[in-house]
Design a protein around this motif. Sequence first.
Motif: not given
Length: 268
Positions: A140-144, A180-185, A264-268
């Motif tokens: 996830s983008a939350a893993g960045i 891995s895939l790192m998607p946002s919302f 802004k909130m970040l992550g998926d």
Amino acid sequence: MSARKAIFITGGGSGIGRAIALYFGERGWFVGLGDIDTAGMKETESMLPGGYHYSHKFDVRDRDAWDKALEAFSTAAGGRIDVMANNAGIPIGGSLIENSVDEIERCLDINLKGVLFGAQAVHPYLKKTAPGSCLLNTASAAGIYGSPGGSVYSATKFGVRAITESLDGEWLADGINVRSLMPSFIDTPLLDHSPNKKTNEGIRARVIAGGLEITPVEEVAEAAWNAVHGEKLHTVVGKTAKDLAFAARWMPGRLRKRIRGGGKMLGD
């Protein structure tokens, strides 16, 4: 061993898992679905072309269940598994002190232990179809970069990122690719869940209020295909994820200031 390539996808009853199933199925792959949602898997199967699909109800937290699921799918697929998509996951949000013990443990068990168990169980199957077989983990983008309100979820997705990087080295000699895939919302039913039991406000409402984009799930499916067939270790999907990755690499101080200042909130 069958000549038709096969992919097994956890969380295949909806969302990203369903989109990946359809994308690979439409390209002639034998598709396996793993989920606790039997109705969701049946619906996914009804959307797949031909009869080249199989579903298996199981819980990714159960290590023994993994062995049974993969053995059954390999048999159904003609003796092969070329790709395993470790995709099953659940959201959790809110401040850490709002999260209950049950919520924390469930998220850790599904999002992190489930990925480790899946990787462990699928290794002999991917080794059999190597070189070129692939373990694809949904991070996830939350893993960045971690953001307020996402400590538990981010911890699991940083963990998935670390697992991917570790196995990329461990499994090199076996000819198995790890990605891995790192998607946002992403526009999936998960956005309609509430972050935790103490709030009724859905994640989707928070994303929209934060002015962030919601990426079509089909973009993740295409990214999954490209990740499996490409050389990139981590594939970032969606504008929010790409912006976050850029800032984390090139402007870490500025990003930290923004996050701490209630950006802004970040992550998926």
